[in-house]
Design an enzyme around this catalytic site. Structure first.
Site, PDB file in Angstrom:
ATOM      1  N   ASP A  35       0.717  -1.268   0.486  1.00  0.00           N
ATOM      2  CA  ASP A  35       0.027   0.136   0.209  1.00  0.00           C
ATOM      3  C   ASP A  35       0.783   1.390  -0.064  1.00  0.00           C
ATOM      4  O   ASP A  35       0.948   2.177  -0.786  1.00  0.00           O
ATOM      5  CB  ASP A  35      -1.000  -0.215   1.236  1.00  0.00           C
ATOM      6  CG  ASP A  35      -1.829  -0.922   0.973  1.00  0.00           C
ATOM      7  OD1 ASP A  35      -1.849  -1.452  -0.084  1.00  0.00           O
ATOM      8  OD2 ASP A  35      -2.552  -1.598   1.958  1.00  0.00           O
ATOM      9  N   LYS A 117     -25.401 -15.314  -6.198  1.00  0.00           N
ATOM     10  CA  LYS A 117     -26.562 -14.129  -5.920  1.00  0.00           C
ATOM     11  C   LYS A 117     -25.993 -13.554  -4.741  1.00  0.00           C
ATOM     12  O   LYS A 117     -25.289 -13.937  -3.810  1.00  0.00           O
ATOM     13  CB  LYS A 117     -28.538 -14.354  -5.552  1.00  0.00           C
ATOM     14  CG  LYS A 117     -28.624 -13.057  -5.575  1.00  0.00           C
ATOM     15  CD  LYS A 117     -30.498 -13.543  -5.167  1.00  0.00           C
ATOM     16  CE  LYS A 117     -30.817 -12.416  -5.174  1.00  0.00           C
ATOM     17  NZ  LYS A 117     -30.093 -11.783  -4.026  1.00  0.00           N
ATOM     18  N   LYS A 315     -32.949 -19.018  -3.727  1.00  0.00           N
ATOM     19  CA  LYS A 315     -32.871 -19.195  -2.192  1.00  0.00           C
ATOM     20  C   LYS A 315     -32.872 -19.548  -1.983  1.00  0.00           C
ATOM     21  O   LYS A 315     -33.300 -20.779  -1.505  1.00  0.00           O
ATOM     22  CB  LYS A 315     -34.032 -17.426  -1.727  1.00  0.00           C
ATOM     23  CG  LYS A 315     -33.859 -16.715  -2.318  1.00  0.00           C
ATOM     24  CD  LYS A 315     -33.288 -15.877  -2.453  1.00  0.00           C
ATOM     25  CE  LYS A 315     -33.650 -14.395  -2.879  1.00  0.00           C
ATOM     26  NZ  LYS A 315     -33.985 -13.153  -1.767  1.00  0.00           N
TER      27      LYS A 315
END
Length: 667
Positions: A35, A117, A315
């Site tokens: 970083d 999903k 689901k």
């Protein structure tokens, strides 16, 4: 490097290197530098661009974060609808979907693409000539909000495409989400600052993308996963799998957990494989999206009014656990509904510790036979919202719950209308519902007070400047200038908009009061029938029911609203503020469509649904939402759904916009 050409070359080199490292880190999850090294590159680029501001471009990595917060979001229509998906909760419902697809296409089997999903906020990124130009939330599927400046801060959303995609407006639709680890970090910071914590990654992602200050969005590591390619409003490939590959090649993060499935059996294998593995992912997923791979077949299958026929979301079953109900508290929602909430002994469910669960209403508590102290089975429905499934064992010292007779926030007597399960606080100025009441009152289709958005309303209420919607009309510029991020020009504009709202017609004022079951249309009907708010407030139930479309339930709600002294006091304050509480009494106009009933479905070529409704009613016709044998015509546009099928089944005439215009012009 001191020459202008040398600076330009160095800036171009730095941009390429930074873009490569951003792709490795934020898209591929394979960083090759630290970083600190990345920050050094960004810092050097900013230094050179400060020397040569003429070389700064919108797609430079240094330009992701804008400096100034905005006053609100602009609403934008999508190039094509962003519809939600129908759900399947078990193998039988998924098999029914497959059967419908095969029957409608006439094929013995259909190839699907199965993808995990993702649980976040849907977003459409628009690119023109390869550069990011606009980002729009899903909204209602037709119109969303422009959140471009915030979306630019998402490092996995490329500012320019890595590979050209032919076409005018190239659109990458996908999901903005937060990882579980990032949500935990944000909540630790919010807890340290004594701010309310986000309940789940979805809420946190939505809240982060819709703040008015892009710098706040930039401080949270949102991720964007692309799942659909649209070019000029149409599918950008011949097959969905090909579109996903194209998006990946263009620099987008595309979920690697996907599979081409030759048939339903292959889809089932994918579902079973991920049911257990999904909890090992760094982000939330509660199911699998199944789509027909061939775009030509998708077009043949078409859409209903709410969802495509060529896709479904499967689901997974909710996660369950046993625990004890320690207490039952009552929350007051934005519409005044009192909702009992179970306070639970904390228990882990699907990787999340649950300590509260909704009980919905008093009748649900009775159905469960639940008392405080009982052992209960809870589940996270959709892996997000905890609820009580059943009582497993009565508690030794159990005690019954009694719904309070007064609002726990403001002390107003609560009411329960006949045939309704909910108890309500009918005090419009109740602090628990005040913020939403003010937002509703100020919204475009009510009093249309532009600039009075969520961030500003929160400040006005939290600082005690607005304790009722009527207080808006007493605000002073010096009070507004003390609020965060509100300059003098914006404050003056807001005060002008508040003042202009005094001229809003009576129907809008009635709608703004928030009377249960009284929306825009009913409010306009009441205004036209009675001609004044005073007459409505004093009318009996029988008199109220004389107005078109007002039945016993609505009449009861209106009577209950005006029976509350605080609501009558609010109306008086609005009268003193100069709002329009009277108008001429209107009667249904005659015209070429008098006595005829219309139902609108789909998207018309030139007219919005509101415009078509207004023209029909101006010609004496009536527009309803349901098709019946009494319907005169169904006006159908593109993507018409079940209403069209019902009209055909009942033999109701179906017309298009041209035929409607012909009927309108007949008089």
């Amino acid at each position: 490097m001191g020459t202008p050409d040398g600076v330009a070359l160095e800036i171009a080199r730095l941009r390429r290197e930074i873009e490569r490292h951003e792709h490795l880190y934020y898209v591929l999850d394979r960083p090759t530098i630290s970083d600190a090294e990345y920050d050094t590159l960004i810092r050097r680029l900013k230094e050179l661009e400060a020397e040569r501001p003429d070389l700064v471009t919108p797609d430079s990595p240094s330009q992701r974060v804008g400096g100034q917060p905005r006053e609100g979001f602009v609403r934008v229509r999508h190039t094509s609808p962003m519809l939600s998906l129908d759900n399947a909760f078990n193998a039988e419902e998924l098999a029914d979907f497959d059967r419908r697809v095969r029957e409608l296409t006439g094929l013995p089997q259909v190839e699907y693409v199965a993808e995990l999903k993702l649980d976040g906020l849907s977003l459409a990124l628009h690119y023109s000539e390869g550069r990011l130009t606009r980002a729009i939330t899903r909204g209602d599927g037709q119109i969303g909000e422009d959140v471009t400046e915030n979306a630019r801060t998402i490092r996995s959303a490329p500012l320019k495409l890595a590979r050209e995609i032919p076409g005018g407006i190239v659109e990458a639709r996908g999901e903005v989400l937060l990882t579980r680890a990032e949500l935990a970090r944000i909540n630790r910071e919010r807890a340290a600052q004594e701010q309310p914590q986000f309940a789940n990654p979805r809420n946190a992602a939505a809240g982060s993308l819709r703040v008015l200050d892009p710098r706040i969005t930039a401080s949270r590591r949102l991720e964007f996963f692309a799942y659909q390619l649209v070019v000029d409003g149409r599918p950008g490939a011949t097959h969905h799998w090909e579109a996903l590959d194209t998006l990946g090649a263009a620099g987008f993060k595309v979920n690697p957990h996907r599979q081409r499935c030759a048939d339903l059996e292959a889809v089932g294998a994918f579902l079973r494989a991920w049911e257990a593995q999904r909890h090992e992912l760094p982000y939330e997923t509660d199911g699998v999206v199944v789509k027909v791979n061939d775009f030509a077949l998708q077009q043949r299958l078409g859409w209903t009014a709410k969802a495509p026929r060529w896709a479904i979301a499967f689901k997974y079953a909710a996660q369950q656990a046993s625990t004890t109900v320690l207490d039952i508290e009552v929350q007051v929602g934005r519409t005044g509904v009192l909702t009992p909430v179970a306070v639970l002994a904390p228990v882990p469910v699907g990787g999340v510790t649950v300590s509260r669960a909704t009980l919905h209403n008093e009748d649900e508590i009775g159905r469960l036979g639940l008392e405080i102290g009982d052992q209960v089975l809870i589940e996270r429905s959709g892996d997000v919202i905890p609820k009580v499934v059943r009582v497993e064992a009565p508690g030794e010292d159990r005690r019954p719950f009694v719904m309070p007779s007064t609002c726990p926030v403001c002390g107003t007597q609560v009411v329960r209308e006949p045939e309704e399960v909910a108890w309500r606080c009918v005090n419009t100025d109740c602090p628990a519902r005040l913020k939403e009441s003010v937002l509703h009152f100020a919204s475009r289709r009510v009093m249309n007070i532009d600039g009075l958005g969520e961030v500003l309303v929160n400040q006005l209420v939290d600082r005690g400047l607005v304790k009722s919607v009527s207080d808006l009309y007493g605000l002073k510029k010096e009070q507004l200038l003390e609020l965060d991020r509100l300059a003098e020009k914006s404050a003056a504009k807001l005060l002008r908009n508040i003042d202009a709202s005094r001229a809003a017609p009576l129907g809008r004022v009635i709608n703004g009061l928030g009377i249960p079951f009284v929306g825009e249309r009913t409010a306009a009907i009441l205004a036209g029938h009675f001609g004044s708010l005073a007459r409505i407030a004093s009318a009996s139930a029988a008199e109220l029911e004389q107005a078109e479309e007002v039945g016993p339930r609505i009449a009861e709600a209106i009577g209950g609203f005006f029976a509350e002294p605080r609501n009558r006091a609010l109306v008086e304050r609005l009268r003193q503020a100069g709002l329009q509480l009277e108008q001429e009494i209107t009667r249904p106009p005659g015209g070429p469509l008098e006595g005829q009933t219309f139902v609108l479905t789909g998207t018309l070529p030139t007219l919005s649904r509101e415009e078509a409704t207004a023209q029909i009613e101006a010609a004496g016709g009536k527009v309803t939402s349901a098709v019946s044998k009494k319907t005169s015509y169904v006006v159908a546009g593109a993507d018409s759904g079940s209403k069209l099928a019902k009209a055909e089944a009942l033999g109701v005439p179906v017309i298009g916009e041209d035929e409607l215009q012909g009927l309108l012009g007949a008089g």
